[in-house]
Design a protein around this motif. Structure first.
Motif, PDB file in Angstrom:
ATOM      1  N   LEU A 138       0.762  -1.068   0.087  1.00 48.44           N
ATOM      2  CA  LEU A 138       0.094   0.005  -0.089  1.00 48.44           C
ATOM      3  C   LEU A 138       0.924   1.051   0.069  1.00 48.44           C
ATOM      4  CD1 LEU A 138      -2.793  -0.925   2.561  1.00 48.44           C
ATOM      5  CD2 LEU A 138      -2.994  -0.748  -0.152  1.00 48.44           C
ATOM      6  N   PRO A 139       0.218   2.317  -0.451  1.00 51.13           N
ATOM      7  CA  PRO A 139       1.249   3.550  -0.309  1.00 51.13           C
ATOM      8  C   PRO A 139       1.612   4.100   1.106  1.00 51.13           C
ATOM      9  CG  PRO A 139      -0.602   3.953  -1.813  1.00 51.13           C
ATOM     10  CD  PRO A 139      -0.968   2.814  -1.075  1.00 51.13           C
ATOM     11  N   ALA A 140       2.329   4.861   1.028  1.00 51.81           N
ATOM     12  CA  ALA A 140       3.037   5.416   2.133  1.00 51.81           C
ATOM     13  C   ALA A 140       2.252   5.886   3.339  1.00 51.81           C
ATOM     14  CB  ALA A 140       4.126   6.608   1.728  1.00 51.81           C
ATOM     15  N   TRP A 141       1.019   6.240   2.971  1.00 52.96           N
ATOM     16  CA  TRP A 141       0.076   6.342   4.196  1.00 52.96           C
ATOM     17  C   TRP A 141      -0.066   5.302   5.335  1.00 52.96           C
ATOM     18  CZ3 TRP A 141      -3.743   3.100   3.598  1.00 52.96           C
ATOM     19  CH2 TRP A 141      -4.093   2.886   2.423  1.00 52.96           C
ATOM     20  N   ALA A 142       0.150   4.183   4.558  1.00 61.97           N
ATOM     21  CA  ALA A 142      -0.197   2.854   5.448  1.00 61.97           C
ATOM     22  C   ALA A 142       0.983   2.768   6.626  1.00 61.97           C
ATOM     23  CB  ALA A 142       0.041   1.624   4.417  1.00 61.97           C
ATOM     24  N   LYS A 143       2.130   3.521   6.412  1.00 63.50           N
ATOM     25  CA  LYS A 143       2.912   3.719   7.494  1.00 63.50           C
ATOM     26  C   LYS A 143       2.529   4.602   8.696  1.00 63.50           C
ATOM     27  CE  LYS A 143       6.725   2.646   4.345  1.00 63.50           C
ATOM     28  NZ  LYS A 143       8.148   3.153   3.835  1.00 63.50           N
ATOM     29  N   LYS A 144       1.507   5.282   8.404  1.00 63.44           N
ATOM     30  CA  LYS A 144       1.159   6.187   9.233  1.00 63.44           C
ATOM     31  C   LYS A 144      -0.025   5.700  10.239  1.00 63.44           C
ATOM     32  CE  LYS A 144       2.480  10.423   6.946  1.00 63.44           C
ATOM     33  NZ  LYS A 144       2.003  11.855   6.484  1.00 63.44           N
ATOM     34  N   ILE A 145      -0.850   4.756   9.570  1.00 63.12           N
ATOM     35  CA  ILE A 145      -2.166   4.556  10.144  1.00 63.12           C
ATOM     36  C   ILE A 145      -1.997   3.319  10.996  1.00 63.12           C
ATOM     37  CG2 ILE A 145      -4.646   3.598   9.856  1.00 63.12           C
ATOM     38  CD1 ILE A 145      -4.456   5.183   6.940  1.00 63.12           C
ATOM     39  N   SER A 146      -2.351   3.290  12.228  1.00 62.71           N
ATOM     40  CA  SER A 146      -2.476   2.216  13.220  1.00 62.71           C
ATOM     41  C   SER A 146      -3.622   1.352  13.196  1.00 62.71           C
ATOM     42  CB  SER A 146      -2.016   2.628  14.508  1.00 62.71           C
ATOM     43  OG  SER A 146      -3.078   3.408  15.128  1.00 62.71           O
ATOM     44  N   ILE A 147      -3.737   0.191  13.817  1.00 60.04           N
ATOM     45  CA  ILE A 147      -5.001  -0.420  13.961  1.00 60.04           C
ATOM     46  C   ILE A 147      -6.127   0.245  14.758  1.00 60.04           C
ATOM     47  CG2 ILE A 147      -6.114  -2.516  14.818  1.00 60.04           C
ATOM     48  CD1 ILE A 147      -3.482  -4.141  13.989  1.00 60.04           C
ATOM     49  N   TRP A 148      -5.577   0.871  15.551  1.00 60.21           N
ATOM     50  CA  TRP A 148      -6.209   1.774  16.924  1.00 60.21           C
ATOM     51  C   TRP A 148      -6.764   2.633  15.931  1.00 60.21           C
ATOM     52  CZ3 TRP A 148      -8.570   1.742  20.913  1.00 60.21           C
ATOM     53  CH2 TRP A 148      -9.110   2.641  21.802  1.00 60.21           C
ATOM     54  N   ASN A 149      -6.229   3.570  14.977  1.00 57.04           N
ATOM     55  CA  ASN A 149      -6.881   4.574  14.323  1.00 57.04           C
ATOM     56  C   ASN A 149      -8.115   3.866  13.299  1.00 57.04           C
ATOM     57  OD1 ASN A 149      -3.780   5.818  13.170  1.00 57.04           O
ATOM     58  ND2 ASN A 149      -4.927   6.413  14.894  1.00 57.04           N
ATOM     59  N   LEU A 150      -7.832   2.807  12.810  1.00 54.51           N
ATOM     60  CA  LEU A 150      -9.092   2.034  12.097  1.00 54.51           C
ATOM     61  C   LEU A 150     -10.137   1.674  13.225  1.00 54.51           C
ATOM     62  CD1 LEU A 150      -7.042  -0.647  10.165  1.00 54.51           C
ATOM     63  CD2 LEU A 150      -7.669   1.731   9.095  1.00 54.51           C
ATOM     64  N   LEU A 151      -9.973   1.421  14.344  1.00 54.49           N
ATOM     65  CA  LEU A 151     -10.944   0.965  15.414  1.00 54.49           C
ATOM     66  C   LEU A 151     -11.840   2.367  15.695  1.00 54.49           C
ATOM     67  CD1 LEU A 151      -9.163  -1.547  17.498  1.00 54.49           C
ATOM     68  CD2 LEU A 151     -11.160  -1.927  16.299  1.00 54.49           C
ATOM     69  N   GLN A 152     -11.047   3.538  15.774  1.00 61.02           N
ATOM     70  CA  GLN A 152     -11.672   4.575  16.247  1.00 61.02           C
ATOM     71  C   GLN A 152     -12.163   5.601  14.960  1.00 61.02           C
ATOM     72  OE1 GLN A 152      -9.682   6.615  19.336  1.00 61.02           O
ATOM     73  NE2 GLN A 152     -11.067   5.291  20.567  1.00 61.02           N
ATOM     74  N   TYR A 153     -11.880   5.108  13.902  1.00 57.51           N
ATOM     75  CA  TYR A 153     -12.560   5.949  12.762  1.00 57.51           C
ATOM     76  C   TYR A 153     -11.661   7.256  12.665  1.00 57.51           C
ATOM     77  CZ  TYR A 153     -15.971   2.556  12.870  1.00 57.51           C
ATOM     78  OH  TYR A 153     -16.779   1.161  12.802  1.00 57.51           O
ATOM     79  N   THR A 154     -10.259   7.144  13.052  1.00 58.48           N
ATOM     80  CA  THR A 154      -9.293   8.403  12.884  1.00 58.48           C
ATOM     81  C   THR A 154      -8.257   8.192  11.917  1.00 58.48           C
ATOM     82  OG1 THR A 154      -8.175   7.564  14.730  1.00 58.48           O
ATOM     83  CG2 THR A 154      -9.930   8.735  15.266  1.00 58.48           C
ATOM     84  N   SER A 155      -8.315   7.465  10.913  1.00 59.54           N
ATOM     85  CA  SER A 155      -7.334   7.018   9.952  1.00 59.54           C
ATOM     86  C   SER A 155      -7.092   8.212   9.030  1.00 59.54           C
ATOM     87  CB  SER A 155      -7.555   5.814   9.233  1.00 59.54           C
ATOM     88  OG  SER A 155      -8.851   6.074   8.459  1.00 59.54           O
ATOM     89  N   GLY A 156      -7.941   8.823   8.819  1.00 54.17           N
ATOM     90  CA  GLY A 156      -7.945   9.840   7.576  1.00 54.17           C
ATOM     91  C   GLY A 156      -8.160   9.252   6.210  1.00 54.17           C
ATOM     92  N   LEU A 157      -8.485   8.051   6.102  1.00 55.87           N
ATOM     93  CA  LEU A 157      -8.690   7.749   4.794  1.00 55.87           C
ATOM     94  C   LEU A 157     -10.041   7.907   4.146  1.00 55.87           C
ATOM     95  CD1 LEU A 157      -7.962   3.798   5.638  1.00 55.87           C
ATOM     96  CD2 LEU A 157      -6.881   5.268   3.602  1.00 55.87           C
ATOM     97  N   PRO A 158     -10.244   8.081   2.769  1.00 53.55           N
ATOM     98  CA  PRO A 158     -11.513   8.569   2.347  1.00 53.55           C
ATOM     99  C   PRO A 158     -12.352   7.501   2.473  1.00 53.55           C
ATOM    100  CG  PRO A 158      -9.942   7.799   0.892  1.00 53.55           C
ATOM    101  CD  PRO A 158      -9.288   7.844   1.942  1.00 53.55           C
ATOM    102  N   GLU A 159     -13.745   7.777   2.222  1.00 53.44           N
ATOM    103  CA  GLU A 159     -14.821   6.813   2.167  1.00 53.44           C
ATOM    104  C   GLU A 159     -14.602   5.899   0.691  1.00 53.44           C
ATOM    105  OE1 GLU A 159     -16.638   4.677   3.347  1.00 53.44           O
ATOM    106  OE2 GLU A 159     -18.348   5.717   4.176  1.00 53.44           O
ATOM    107  N   VAL A 160     -15.511   4.683   1.016  1.00 52.09           N
ATOM    108  CA  VAL A 160     -15.258   4.056   0.006  1.00 52.09           C
ATOM    109  C   VAL A 160     -16.276   4.551  -1.086  1.00 52.09           C
ATOM    110  CG1 VAL A 160     -16.320   1.609  -0.824  1.00 52.09           C
ATOM    111  CG2 VAL A 160     -15.434   1.817   1.279  1.00 52.09           C
ATOM    112  N   GLN A 161     -15.611   4.443  -2.521  1.00 54.47           N
ATOM    113  CA  GLN A 161     -16.292   5.029  -3.585  1.00 54.47           C
ATOM    114  C   GLN A 161     -17.514   4.146  -4.035  1.00 54.47           C
ATOM    115  OE1 GLN A 161     -15.547   8.196  -4.641  1.00 54.47           O
ATOM    116  NE2 GLN A 161     -14.117   7.821  -2.631  1.00 54.47           N
TER     117      GLN A 161
END
Length: 344
Positions: A113-136
């Motif tokens: 995955l792109p470089a942003w994957a090095k910034k996002i933790s599993i904790w961010n995914l659980l709390q919806y704080t990843s910064g990822l855009p929504e599914v298209q």
């Protein structure tokens, strides 16, 4: 104000008269739901329990838009975002087994995955704080499409951990991480490692047109929805198995109180977390509330144990009317011996 007082008084009269004629609380709940269906305001299944005992189970209305098959308690429903509880619990199960840490970055599991994957933790995914855009949703018609989109993301919407944005790419990556770590598909993990352990026998992940006993959702004009989903991993349950699931959360049968508290803790008050929302005090889940919507399905998981009443209300509808909280409130009033308002 005067009219409201008259209305409340009428509700008291109705409630008192109901008991005068020997109606139990179960009878009142069933009648309330039946009248709501006749008014075109509810179609679905409901289970109500207190202190570990089922008060009533009610299957009300039709299984699909053809209006030929009536619902029974054996029918399974999509429950929208409540399905995210299974990946949240799955993550915590693997964490307790030492197979991952919540601080792990997405890049550990998916280095392509792109470089942003090095910034996002599993904790961010659980709390919806990843910064990822929504599914298209307009162009995504399966997991492969969504992977392609994620690989094209050049920059996040915000720095991980700084803001909250509820979207399904967080859910998607949680499910993919579980599959990677467990060495099996997320669907198989849910069936073998979660549902089986929870004593849930009739659960199904991503049902298709050929699966039996799937309640089909439809609009008020009885136009039926399809079962296609943009990303996979949506667990469908009947109301009885849903109750078993709620009890697994309430009594820590799959994960510890500490892990449960972790996924009941939001980024900020009012935000959603892995289990929706709730309150845990020591080894007691005081409150657990989670609602979900998918096309014309709507569901509510409502758990209240603030005063030791151990109350669970499961509402599964396949003709969404936006009134599941109103229904839960009326049911609570009936159980508490209070006046209640009919659906209108």
């Amino acid at each position: 104000m005067y009219c409201r007082r008259i209305y409340v008084a009428m509700m008291f009269v109705f409630f008192a008269a109901s008991f005068t004629f020997g109606q139990s609380k179960a009878d009142l709940i069933n009648e309330y739901l039946s009248e709501g269906h006749k008014a075109g305001l509810f179609n679905g299944n409901v289970l109500v329990a207190e202190k570990g005992k089922i008060v009533t189970e009610a299957a009300v209305g039709y299984a699909d838009a053809l209006q030929k098959d009536t619902l029974t308690m054996a029918y399974r429903f999509h429950n929208g975002s409540i399905s995210k509880e299974f990946d949240a619990v799955g993550i915590m199960m693997l964490a307790e087994q030492g197979k991952l840490q919540l601080s792990d970055k997405v890049s550990r599991f998916f280095p392509d995955l792109p470089a942003w994957a090095k910034k996002i933790s599993i904790w961010n995914l659980l709390q919806y704080t990843s910064g990822l855009p929504e599914v298209q949703y307009g162009s995504v018609h399966g997991d492969a499409d969504n992977w392609k989109d994620l690989k094209k993301v050049k920059a996040l919407d915000f720095e991980p951990g700084t803001r909250y944005a509820y979207n399904n790419n967080n859910t998607f990556l949680r499910r993919m991480i579980i599959a990677k770590v467990a060495g099996k598909s997320f669907n198989d993990f849910v069936q073998q490692d979660i549902l089986k352990q929870a004593g849930i026998k009739n659960g199904i992940v991503d049902p298709t047109q050929t699966d039996a006993l799937i309640a089909r959702s439809f609009d008020n004009n009885f136009k039926q929805d399809g079962l296609e989903v943009p990303i996979s991993g949506w667990t469908c349950l009947d109301a009885t198995d849903f109750y078993k699931w709620a009890e697994c959360i309430n009594h820590f049968r799959l994960i510890s109180p500490a892990s449960t508290k972790t996924i009941l803790t939001p980024f900020k008050e009012g935000n959603q977390c892995g289990l929706g929302s709730g309150v845990i005090d020591g080894d007691t889940v005081k409150k657990h509330v989670h609602d979900g919507v998918a096309v014309h399905y709507q569901a509510l998981e409502y758990v209240d144990n603030k005063n030791g009443i151990d109350r669970v209300i499961i509402i599964l509808s396949n003709q969404r009317q936006g009134n599941v909280y109103k229904i839960a409130e009326a049911i609570c009033n009936i159980l508490d011996g209070m006046p209640f308002q009919k659906l209108e």
